[in-house]
Structures are given as structure tokens and as C-alpha cells.
Design an enzyme around this catalytic site. Structure first.
Site, PDB file in Angstrom:
ATOM      1  N   GLN A 126      17.751  36.117  34.126  1.00 23.35           N
ATOM      2  CA  GLN A 126      16.734  35.266  33.992  1.00 23.35           C
ATOM      3  C   GLN A 126      16.247  34.462  35.386  1.00 23.35           C
ATOM      4  O   GLN A 126      17.335  33.933  35.931  1.00 23.35           O
ATOM      5  CB  GLN A 126      17.148  34.257  33.167  1.00 23.35           C
ATOM      6  CG  GLN A 126      16.251  32.986  32.840  1.00 23.35           C
ATOM      7  CD  GLN A 126      16.666  31.928  32.093  1.00 23.35           C
ATOM      8  OE1 GLN A 126      17.721  31.799  31.608  1.00 23.35           O
ATOM      9  NE2 GLN A 126      15.871  30.999  31.297  1.00 23.35           N
ATOM     10  N   GLY A 127      15.185  34.694  36.008  1.00 19.36           N
ATOM     11  CA  GLY A 127      14.861  34.246  37.336  1.00 19.36           C
ATOM     12  C   GLY A 127      13.928  32.830  37.084  1.00 19.36           C
ATOM     13  O   GLY A 127      12.842  32.728  37.359  1.00 19.36           O
ATOM     14  N   SER A 129      15.517  29.080  37.485  1.00 21.19           N
ATOM     15  CA  SER A 129      16.114  28.291  38.425  1.00 21.19           C
ATOM     16  C   SER A 129      16.100  28.345  39.894  1.00 21.19           C
ATOM     17  O   SER A 129      16.272  29.548  40.291  1.00 21.19           O
ATOM     18  CB  SER A 129      17.734  27.802  38.091  1.00 21.19           C
ATOM     19  OG  SER A 129      17.813  26.985  36.833  1.00 21.19           O
ATOM     20  N   GLU A 245      16.124  29.983  23.586  1.00 26.45           N
ATOM     21  CA  GLU A 245      17.336  29.925  24.364  1.00 26.45           C
ATOM     22  C   GLU A 245      18.295  28.694  23.569  1.00 26.45           C
ATOM     23  O   GLU A 245      19.515  28.932  23.436  1.00 26.45           O
ATOM     24  CB  GLU A 245      17.298  29.679  25.574  1.00 26.45           C
ATOM     25  CG  GLU A 245      18.586  29.543  26.477  1.00 26.45           C
ATOM     26  CD  GLU A 245      18.368  29.019  27.836  1.00 26.45           C
ATOM     27  OE1 GLU A 245      19.284  29.058  28.535  1.00 26.45           O
ATOM     28  OE2 GLU A 245      17.178  28.885  28.371  1.00 26.45           O
ATOM     29  N   SER A 375      20.758  20.059  29.134  1.00 27.33           N
ATOM     30  CA  SER A 375      21.844  19.154  29.098  1.00 27.33           C
ATOM     31  C   SER A 375      22.167  18.006  28.109  1.00 27.33           C
ATOM     32  O   SER A 375      21.337  17.693  27.263  1.00 27.33           O
ATOM     33  CB  SER A 375      22.023  18.510  30.687  1.00 27.33           C
ATOM     34  OG  SER A 375      20.769  17.309  30.324  1.00 27.33           O
TER      35      SER A 375
END
Length: 390
Positions: A126-127, A129, A245, A375
């Protein structure tokens, strides 16, 4: 709601339980339970076995290997997999890029990528961040400039999990730097990791491992047909992906296994005239965790049952928050059980049990679960606004 499973769901649970404990090799499951899986071999072997039996991507459209299961059955599938210590299908394939391609990709992209993605013939990473675009993902700077029938990509991604094994990366790239809103100028691009100009550099983590990486793009040429959906519409696809996700990250079964292991180990640990399991303080700590896990499991069932109408439930943020906290608490419990034996990390020449040597690296690694997929701070904000109305 009724917390008791229907006869049909009980039969389905037994079918899943039998499959996971008989079809997936015991040695692979034991390594997964001990945190010593062989990467990437174990993951590939498990996913291909699941895919062989149509159990790798049940949440996809049926045309591409999905199952017409109820939300409760999908929950049972994942929970029994966790309880049997079976590695879940690679999330980047099964829960992220696969559903995006299935829902927004061209027919050509679907035919080209979905079968090998389900079978893990292609390992995706996964690109998203970047060094200055983590929680504020819309500020990403990696750019893709159109040049004839290619995009030319320049930039950097970071915290790219398992990029060292990846064949392809799905990346968010900026295709319109002049868009009035930052989100409006982003596209979703599929990039071959073997392309000239792609460099992967590992990042060593606090547990000593190399799970994540930096990925650099220097004048990487990507065919235009590797664009998913429409140009500059990638933000919507990214939100869809992140919704997938964040589903299923409660990991009740895995935490339940850790608490069971803690009980077994404590019963073998002498303390005074008895065992650690009989120690009132330890017993109270274990009982508290078990009760909290039971409450979480019941809440999860309630959310799963309510999802049958297709509407999102903000209570899923409670699942993510408490699931993360209990996963971390269970790893801390095992590290405390190991005591001084936990200080010998991967030391074959020291007489310390293997399980004990794994406890501290696992404890340190699991600091991540309260950060990824939203988060704990983000989840508390959602709970405050969407559930409590604050």
C-alpha cells in the site's frame, strides 16, 4: 438482537472450524500462533489453500470469488480463522486493492489483476503514507505527470508494510496540483515494483524487525491503463479502501488465544505453595481481561447483526478502540509472565523458552495496533461525535 447463533450458523461455524484445523497444515498454524511464521512462504501457502476452496476473498463480488454470505457468516469465517491460528488472507490483496479494482476498475483491470490477487500470485503493498502525509493523507506530494500513454511518477512513500515482498504497489498520486481542494487532485495508480526507478529501503522497527519500508519513485513510467477508475477521483476510492481496512480489526479470536495461552503458562508457573494462576492478583487481572473481551465480543456480534441493513455503524469505532487496547493488554500479560526470560530475544544460546523470547518483540510490535486503521484518538473523536453527540 438474538446473541444465540441460528442452527444454520452453528453448522457453518463447524464447517469453518473443521476446514481451518484440518486443511491448513498444523506446523504453519503453530508458527503463526508463536509469532514465528516464515515470510512470505507461510502466507502464500495459506492463501492459496484458502483460494483453492473458495475461502480467500469471501467479501468480494461473487463473480470474482466472493461468497453470498450474511454478515454473521463473514464474522464467523474470520473468528474461526483467528481461533485456529490461521494467517488471514493478505489484507492488501483481499481487503484493500481487490475490492477497489472490483468496484471501480475497468473490465480489463479486473480480468488482469483480480484472479492473481486472490491467489496471491501478486503480492500487493500500500503506497499511501508519506513523510509529511500520514494522518493528513490529503497533503500527499508524490506526483504523476501525464506523458503520452504513460504517467511519470516522482515522490516517496513511507511505512510501506512488507514492500520487500511486494510485486506491485497501489499508490495515491497527485495528478492535478491545481485542484481547488487537495483531495480533488489525487488518482489511484497501480505500479509494478520492478519498474525502473523504484527503490525500496527497509526501516528497522522498535522490535528489531523490518516490517515496513520507504519506497522511492524516480521518473517511474507507469502505463495509463494502470489507472483505477477516473483520473483525480482517487480520494473516493481511498476512502472506500480505508473503510474495508478498518473492518475486522477487532481480532477477538487472536486475543482469546493469547489469554488461553497465558492461563496454561500460569498454571505451570510455581508461586509459593501453588501456581501463578492461583495467585489472587494475577487471577483478578486475567479475569478482568476475559470479561472485557467477552463484552467486546458481544458488542461485535451486535454490530455485525445490525450491519445486515447495509448501513455503517459508528459503534465499529468502539470495536477498533477496545480491540486495539485488549490486543496490547494480552501481549503485555504474556511479557509479564515471561519475566526475565523475555529479555533473551532470539538468543538460541540462552536457556530461555522460545515463547518467552517472542513476548517482548510482540509486545513492542503491537504498539502499532492503536495507530493503524484509524488511531485511538481518531476513534474517540468518532465515538464522541457520532455516538455520544458531544
Amino acid at each position: 438482537m438474538h446473541l444465540k447463533l441460528s442452527d444454520e450458523d452453528v453448522a457453518f461455524r463447524e464447517e469453518m472450524r473443521t476446514f481451518f484445523t484440518t486443511e491448513i497444515p498444523k506446523e504453519i498454524r503453530e508458527r503463526a500462533a508463536a509469532g514465528t511464521s516464515i515470510w512470505p512462504d507461510d502466507m502464500i501457502a495459506v492463501q492459496r489453500k484458502l483460494n483453492e476452496h473458495g475461502l480467500a476473498v469471501p467479501k468480494w463480488p461473487a463473480e470474482w470469488g466472493g461468497k453470498d454470505w450474511t454478515p454473521v457468516q463473514k464474522h464467523i469465517w474470520q473468528n474461526e480463522m483467528n481461533l485456529a491460528s490461521v494467517l488471514e488472507p493478505l489484507a492488501f490483496n483481499a481487503d484493500m486493492v481487490g475490492p477497489v479494482i472490483a468496484n471501480f476498475g475497468s473490465q480489463e483491470l479486473k480480468e488482469r489483476f483480480l484472479p492473481p490477487t486472490a491467489n496471491l500470485d501478486i503480492w500487493w503493498c500500500q503506497g499511501f503514507s508519506e513523510p509529511e502525509a500520514g494522518s493528513d493523507l490529503a497533503s500527499l506530494k508524490t506526483k504523476a505527470v501525464r506523458d503520452g500513454d504513460h504517467y511519470v511518477v516522482n515522490g516517496q512513500k513511507t511505512w510501506t508494510t512488507m514492500a520487500q515482498y511486494a510485486d506491485w504497489i497501489f499508490a495515491l498520486v497527485r495528478t492535478n496540483p491545481d485542484a481547488p481542494k487537495r483531495q480533488a487532485g489525487i488518482s489511484f495508480l497501480l505500479i509494478d515494483m520492478k519498474s525502473e526507478g523504484v527503490t525500496v529501503r527497509p526501516i528497522q522497527l522498535i522490535d528489531g524487525g523490518f516490517e515496513v519500508n520507504e519506497v522511492f519513485f524516480e521518473n517511474v513510467r507507469v502505463p495509463v491503463e494502470n489507472l483505477v477508475g477516473e483520473e483525480n477521483a482517487g480520494w473516493g476510492y481511498a476512502k472506500f479502501l480505508l473503510g474495508n481496512e478498518r473492518a475486522g480489526v477487532t481480532r477477538v479470536g487472536i486475543t482469546k488465544n493469547r489469554l488461553t495461552l497465558a492461563k496454561e503458562l500460569a498454571a505451570k508457573t510455581p508461586v509459593g505453595d501453588g501456581t501463578l494462576l492461583q495467585d489472587p492478583l494475577f487471577a483478578a487481572r486475567l479475569a478482568e481481561l476475559e470479561n472485557e473481551l467477552l463484552a467486546l465480543e458481544l458488542t461485535q456480534l451486535r454490530v455485525v447483526a445490525a450491519s445486515a441493513d447495509g448501513k455503517p455503524d459508528p459503534v465499529s469505532s468502539v470495536l477498533k478502540l477496545r480491540g486495539s487496547e485488549l490486543q496490547q493488554a494480552s501481549t503485555e500479560l504474556l511479557a509479564d509472565l515471561a519475566g526475565v526470560d523475555s529479555l533473551a530475544v532470539n538468543a538460541a544460546d540462552i536457556a530461555s523458552p522460545g515463547w518467552a523470547q517472542e513476548t517482548v518483540p510482540t509486545y513492542l510490535n503491537f504498539r502499532k495496533v492503536s495507530i493503524y486503521s484509524g488511531s485511538s484518538e481518531v476513534q474517540r473523536t468518532i465515538i464522541a461525535s457520532s455516538i455520544l453527540g458531544l
